[in-house]
Design a protein around this motif. Structure first.
Motif, mmCIF file in Angstrom:
data_model
loop_
_atom_site.group_PDB
_atom_site.id
_atom_site.type_symbol
_atom_site.label_atom_id
_atom_site.label_comp_id
_atom_site.label_asym_id
_atom_site.label_seq_id
_atom_site.Cartn_x
_atom_site.Cartn_y
_atom_site.Cartn_z
ATOM 1 N N SER A 55 -21.305 -18.694 60.577
ATOM 2 C CA SER A 55 -22.246 -19.161 60.697
ATOM 3 C C SER A 55 -22.788 -17.725 61.168
ATOM 4 N N HIS A 89 -31.852 -16.154 66.562
ATOM 5 C CA HIS A 89 -30.357 -16.237 66.171
ATOM 6 C C HIS A 89 -30.237 -15.205 67.184
ATOM 7 N N LYS A 142 -23.095 -20.268 51.526
ATOM 8 C CA LYS A 142 -24.091 -21.106 52.686
ATOM 9 C C LYS A 142 -24.839 -19.456 53.485
ATOM 10 N N ASP A 152 -28.555 -17.678 54.078
ATOM 11 C CA ASP A 152 -28.832 -18.021 54.907
ATOM 12 C C ASP A 152 -29.301 -16.305 55.348
ATOM 13 N N ARG A 202 -31.893 -14.772 52.986
ATOM 14 C CA ARG A 202 -33.138 -15.399 53.667
ATOM 15 C C ARG A 202 -33.859 -14.998 54.476
#
Length: 427
Positions: free
Chosen positions: A198, A260, A389, A393, A396
């Protein structure tokens, strides 16, 4: 108007370029302290960084990255144009001159004799002189003992836009190279060994054990001016520059990466010993240091031991039908002489009109600095992420193509500065 650089935490400040009314070498220390340059000289990458942070477009080539034919083409092109200039880094010994490494611009080219006119910056020692282009190439094709890398040349031209206007990199701390190596070498290895899944886990890994000088590596640029009869109003030019700064700040805070980082810092997951890197700045403390430095530079005086700031006041300028602006006003006292100095502060939009030192979210804060730092890192840093993934992320979140134009320019500027600093690291 002066431009001073603000660290993430209070510490050493330095000067950067802007629309100066006057200019001298005391302002040319955004990439290396002047005292160190005077004793140790300056390296190829630092000169390129210095030119870049002072508003020039820079193309830098070490001799192992170019050929003598390419060099000749650049010399011919710039010698017949006012749009670019060639700066060379060479060893004086090849010319049988006294001294070692040196920098000087080229002022002309003689096609018939294949010679270049070197405008030696130490004119008291060597006036402008012609040398064979091939001999100059040999003088550039030498090793700089400070970096273990070859010397070379750079092409300087005018940017089609202004230089970085809100943030800049700083090499004022001796450990800047440790920071560069940590960010560009150690972090990729760390991400290769750790299976993070994450963005929050990635942030925890990247900032788990950062170098102590990381907090001073990116600084925000504050404008300083003399007070005129106590007037704290802004003219149209100042309002225009502040508007651009504020637009960049607002674009930065609109990014998903900012959200974030804000959420991660609020989660309380920082490792023990790392909290000091991310402490908030008190605007009044920042202004105290910046106003004193601004007074010194505006008066062309060196730092005085008895210089002090007697007070700072925060003014919220809110003219009719105009956006609010923040000015920190200080009275600097040196040898019983008082001098009023203002610091212009970019203000982010907020629902509250109350200005206080506790409201760190209104002007550049630690969250902004961490966000712009991650946006500015070379893209190869993230290639080792194992989770596909998360890799998508991150690409991006930090990809410049996803950013609005002003913020994109800011990020690309910082990346270029970082590139020049990385070229100085010894192989």
């Amino acid at each position: 108007m002066l431009f001073l650089l603000i660290p993430v935490e209070n510490g050493k400040f330095l000067f950067s370029s802007g629309p100066w009314r006057w200019f001298d070498d005391t302002m040319l220390d955004c990439c290396e302290p002047l005292a160190k340059i005077k004793t140790d000289g300056i390296t190829f990458g630092k000169v390129a960084c210095l030119a870049r942070c002072n508003g020039a477009k820079v193309l830098a080539f070490r001799t192992n990255e170019s050929t003598i034919d390419d060099f000749r083409k650049h010399v011919i092109s710039c010698s017949s144009s006012e749009d670019c200039h060639v700066i060379t880094s060479y060893h004086r010994g090849v010319f049988k001159q006294t001294g070692t490494g040196h920098f000087s611009p080229i002022g002309g080219y003689h096609a018939g004799k294949d010679m270049v006119l070197i405008l030696d910056v130490a004119r008291f020692k060597y006036p402008p002189h012609w040398v064979p282009l091939t001999l100059l190439w040999d003088a550039m094709n030498t090793i700089d003992g400070a970096t273990g890398l070859t010397r070379g040349y750079m092409i300087l031209s005018k940017l089609t836009r202004g230089p970085s206007i809100l943030y800049t990199l700083s090499c004022q701390d001796d450990g800047w190279n440790d920071t560069i190596k940590y960010l560009t070498e150690e972090v990729p290895l760390l991400l290769k060994t750790e299976n993070v899944k994450s963005v929050e886990e990635l942030l925890s890994e990247v900032f788990k054990l950062p170098p102590q000088n990381l907090k001073n590596f990116i600084k925000w640029v504050a404008e300083v001016r003399e007070q005129e009869d106590g007037n704290v109003k802004l003219n149209a030019e100042e309002k225009g520059r502040l508007a651009v700064k504020e637009e960049i700040l607002e674009q930065l805070r609109a990014t998903e990466l900012f959200k974030h980082i804000k959420q991660w810092l609020a989660s309380g997951t920082l490792c023990e010993g790392s909290e000091s890197l991310f402490n908030k700045d008190e605007l009044s403390e920042i202004a105290a240091t910046v106003c004193c430095q601004g007074a010194e530079t505006l008066a062309a005086k060196s730092c005085s031991a008895d210089q002090r700031l007697s007070k700072t006041d925060i003014h919220l300028l809110n003219a009719e039908n105009e956006k609010s602006a923040v000015v920190m006003s200080g009275t600097v006292v040196t040898n019983a002489i008082k001098e009023g100095v203002d610091m212009l502060v970019p203000l982010c939009k907020t629902e509250s009109s109350h200005i206080s030192d506790e409201c760190c979210c209104q002007w550049p804060s630690v969250i902004d600095v961490l966000t712009i730092l991650l946006l500015s890192l070379p893209q190869h840093i993230w290639f080792n992420l194992k989770d596909e993934k998360l890799l998508a992320d991150i690409n991006r979140l930090v990809g410049e193509n996803y950013l609005p134009a002003l913020l994109q320019d800011e990020v690309l500027h910082l990346r270029e500065q970082m590139h020049f600093l990385m070229t100085d690291l010894s192989s």
